[in-house]
Motif scaffolding. Structure first.
Motif, PDB file in Angstrom:
ATOM      1  N   ARG A 168      -0.963  -6.289  13.772  1.00  0.00           N
ATOM      2  CA  ARG A 168      -2.446  -6.657  14.124  1.00  0.00           C
ATOM      3  C   ARG A 168      -3.568  -7.659  12.630  1.00  0.00           C
ATOM      4  O   ARG A 168      -3.876  -8.286  12.536  1.00  0.00           O
ATOM      5  CB  ARG A 168      -3.430  -5.805  14.700  1.00  0.00           C
ATOM      6  N   VAL A 169      -3.149  -6.210  11.953  1.00  0.00           N
ATOM      7  CA  VAL A 169      -3.945  -7.052  10.306  1.00  0.00           C
ATOM      8  C   VAL A 169      -3.286  -8.220  10.195  1.00  0.00           C
ATOM      9  O   VAL A 169      -3.376  -9.435   9.902  1.00  0.00           O
ATOM     10  CB  VAL A 169      -3.575  -5.494   9.198  1.00  0.00           C
ATOM     11  N   GLY A 170      -1.190  -8.133  10.365  1.00  0.00           N
ATOM     12  CA  GLY A 170      -1.386  -9.475   9.605  1.00  0.00           C
ATOM     13  C   GLY A 170      -1.425 -10.219  10.855  1.00  0.00           C
ATOM     14  O   GLY A 170      -1.164 -11.653   9.932  1.00  0.00           O
ATOM     15  N   GLY A 171      -1.622 -10.860  11.515  1.00  0.00           N
ATOM     16  CA  GLY A 171      -1.229 -11.536  12.388  1.00  0.00           C
ATOM     17  C   GLY A 171      -3.595 -12.361  12.011  1.00  0.00           C
ATOM     18  O   GLY A 171      -3.548 -13.614  12.588  1.00  0.00           O
ATOM     19  N   LYS A 172      -4.238 -11.409  12.622  1.00  0.00           N
ATOM     20  CA  LYS A 172      -5.649 -11.546  12.004  1.00  0.00           C
ATOM     21  C   LYS A 172      -5.675 -12.605  10.633  1.00  0.00           C
ATOM     22  O   LYS A 172      -6.101 -13.472  10.502  1.00  0.00           O
ATOM     23  CB  LYS A 172      -6.617 -10.388  11.529  1.00  0.00           C
TER      24      LYS A 172
ATOM     25  N   VAL B  84      -5.380  -2.422   4.002  1.00  0.00           N
ATOM     26  CA  VAL B  84      -5.269  -4.095   4.000  1.00  0.00           C
ATOM     27  C   VAL B  84      -5.389  -4.815   2.693  1.00  0.00           C
ATOM     28  O   VAL B  84      -4.428  -5.652   2.888  1.00  0.00           O
ATOM     29  CB  VAL B  84      -6.880  -3.954   4.699  1.00  0.00           C
ATOM     30  N   ALA B  85      -5.600  -4.029   1.727  1.00  0.00           N
ATOM     31  CA  ALA B  85      -6.108  -4.758   0.909  1.00  0.00           C
ATOM     32  C   ALA B  85      -4.691  -5.293   0.022  1.00  0.00           C
ATOM     33  O   ALA B  85      -4.119  -6.758  -1.007  1.00  0.00           O
ATOM     34  CB  ALA B  85      -6.583  -4.330  -0.554  1.00  0.00           C
ATOM     35  N   GLY B  86      -3.800  -4.098   0.114  1.00  0.00           N
ATOM     36  CA  GLY B  86      -1.820  -4.179  -0.685  1.00  0.00           C
ATOM     37  C   GLY B  86      -1.400  -4.968   0.387  1.00  0.00           C
ATOM     38  O   GLY B  86      -0.435  -5.881   0.127  1.00  0.00           O
ATOM     39  N   LEU B  87      -1.686  -5.593   1.603  1.00  0.00           N
ATOM     40  CA  LEU B  87      -1.360  -6.658   2.351  1.00  0.00           C
ATOM     41  C   LEU B  87      -1.769  -7.980   2.440  1.00  0.00           C
ATOM     42  O   LEU B  87      -1.282  -8.808   2.523  1.00  0.00           O
ATOM     43  CB  LEU B  87      -1.419  -6.463   4.135  1.00  0.00           C
ATOM     44  N   VAL B  88      -3.120  -8.269   2.734  1.00  0.00           N
ATOM     45  CA  VAL B  88      -3.978  -9.316   2.281  1.00  0.00           C
ATOM     46  C   VAL B  88      -3.264 -10.195   1.117  1.00  0.00           C
ATOM     47  O   VAL B  88      -4.206 -11.204   1.268  1.00  0.00           O
ATOM     48  CB  VAL B  88      -5.379  -9.071   3.049  1.00  0.00           C
ATOM     49  N   ILE B  89      -4.373  -9.920   0.238  1.00  0.00           N
ATOM     50  CA  ILE B  89      -4.288 -10.054  -1.093  1.00  0.00           C
ATOM     51  C   ILE B  89      -3.162 -10.817  -1.479  1.00  0.00           C
ATOM     52  O   ILE B  89      -2.693 -11.815  -2.106  1.00  0.00           O
ATOM     53  CB  ILE B  89      -4.809  -9.562  -1.987  1.00  0.00           C
TER      54      ILE B  89
END
Length: 449
Positions: free
Chosen positions: A71-75, A293-298
């Protein structure tokens, strides 16, 4: 006075000013200082792959639910596509309104007649001919994991890190000893980063001296309007669009920009957004975002959320059309945006990526001669700082948005950051990541930013 001099922000600002002075007064010497900037960027790059790996693995393993990871990756990907498409559209609109290419037709024709610059453009043309979205996505899967780490390919390292993190997540309690080891390694890596950052003023000095010494301030005069339009558009995008996005999530832009001022200045001095990547992961965690979240989104944003690059590409294409008296219909401009949505994703981790992506877009549209990119060779370096800074700011805001929407934002840590007393997530009494932490003595004082 000593405290002021020891501040990294003051040191980098002083180094940038000295770099401009040296480049202007001693051009040959300034151009020879490029190795200073290159060496510093290499020091940062050597840490990017291990920091991304450790941060992503620790974050995903600490999420608990694999459904939440998806869900985090898709968003994040949905947000990236919406915002970068908006940036492209704004760039096209501003370029049509301001007409930056009007009045430079003589310069454009003179540049095309310069054999050296035309040859340089041809180099980018040949590189662009091999770029396509199929190759881009298939390249994400590495032939060799060790090779991906050795070459510092962010997307390949990110893919392996996600898969490894999912595997450790699935191990449950059996994976905890491994996680404790990774936690220690993560602290060690950020310790190395802290040592490397002491050299940031030297890197910023070398980068700025090289830029001014090699290209000279006089290079800006014929294409000054283009530079002005690019910088103004990015300024309006940051303080308009991105500001409104933050306001929607009850956050403020200026405190955020103040908090990452050292990263902004570092990018300004080195013209490389990668130089700030490891620090941005840490800074977003300190600002309130969860480690996961920071480690995946950045890291993902460095390939898919290039707001500054998108604005530059859209303005540059319209500028070249105007400079060479090539009228573009509304349909052609909409097609251009659609192609840029795809080709702009190929700008990650490629030397001279701005030219390669621009040339690939021109090759795809077949409306503007690809050799026309030679017109931008002299000023591209001066605009790369604006692109990189906008990319860094945009990626941080994307992280805040995803963290807020997922309930992965710690308001207590955020308030400490606003007060200048931020602490990393692992030193909080109740860490967001659901995994055992290594016991360590309480810090004597809270780190100041």
């Amino acid at each position: 006075m000593k405290r002021l001099y020891s501040n990294l922000t003051v040191q980098v600002l002083t180094a940038i000013a000295l770099g401009v002075l040296v480049g202007a007064l001693f051009p040959a010497f300034g151009a020879a200082l490029k190795p200073l900037a290159d060496t510093f960027i290499s020091l940062i790059k050597m840490l990017i792959a291990p920091i991304i790996f450790l941060t992503v693995v620790l974050g995903i393993a600490g999420m608990g639910s694999l459904k939440k990871v998806g869900r985090v990756g898709g968003k994040a990907l949905l947000y990236f596509e919406i915002v970068t498409t908006l940036a492209l559209g704004i760039g096209v609109l501003v370029a049509n309104l301001t007409q930056p290419g009007a009045g430079v037709q003589a310069t454009a024709q003179a540049v095309l007649q310069d054999s050296k610059q035309t040859a340089e453009a041809a180099k980018y043309t040949s590189q662009a001919g091999d770029m396509n979205w199929v190759e881009f996505f298939t390249h994400i899967v590495p032939d060799n994991v060790i090779g991906a780490f050795a070459e510092g390919d962010i997307l390949q390292v990110l893919l392996f890190s996600v898969l490894f993190g999912l595997s450790v997540n699935h191990m449950g309690a059996h994976g905890q000893p491994l996680m404790r080891t990774f936690d220690r390694l993560s602290h060690a890596m950020f310790g190395v980063l802290a040592m490397v950052m002491k050299l940031a003023p030297i890197g910023a000095f070398g980068g700025m001296a090289f830029t001014i010494g090699k290209y000279g301030l006089a290079t800006l005069l014929p294409l000054g309007k283009l530079m002005l339009v690019v910088y103004a558009t990015m300024f309006l995008f940051i303080f308009g669009v991105l500001n409104l996005i933050l306001r929607y999530y009850n956050l403020r832009l200026w405190p955020y920009l103040t908090f990452i001022k050292e990263e902004i200045l570092l990018v300004l001095g080195t013209s490389s957004s990668e130089s700030a990547l490891p620090r941005m992961i840490d800074k977003m965690e300190r600002y309130g975002c969860s480690r996961s979240v920071a480690g995946l989104v950045i890291p993902t944003g460095y390939s898919f959320n290039l707001d500054g690059t998108s604005i530059y590409l859209s303005i540059a294409v319209i500028f070249l059309a105007q400079a060479f008296n090539i009228p573009l219909s509304l349909t052609q401009q909409l097609t251009l945006i659609a192609i840029l949505v795809v080709t702009s994703k190929g700008a990650a981790g490629v030397t001279g990526s701005g030219f390669i992506v621009l040339a690939s877009t021109l090759a795809a549209t077949k409306v503007i001669p690809v050799e026309s990119v030679a017109l931008l060779l002299g000023v591209d370096r001066f605009m790369s700082e604006a692109r990189a800074i906008t990319n860094v700011i945009g990626n941080g805001i994307a992280t805040l948005v995803i963290a807020k929407s997922e309930g992965e934002f710690d308001e207590n840590r955020h308030q400490l950051a606003l007060q200048g007393r931020s602490v990393p997530e692992e030193l909080q009494p109740e860490p967001a990541a659901m995994l055992p932490r290594v016991e360590r003595p309480a810090p004597a004082s809270i780190d100041s930013e």
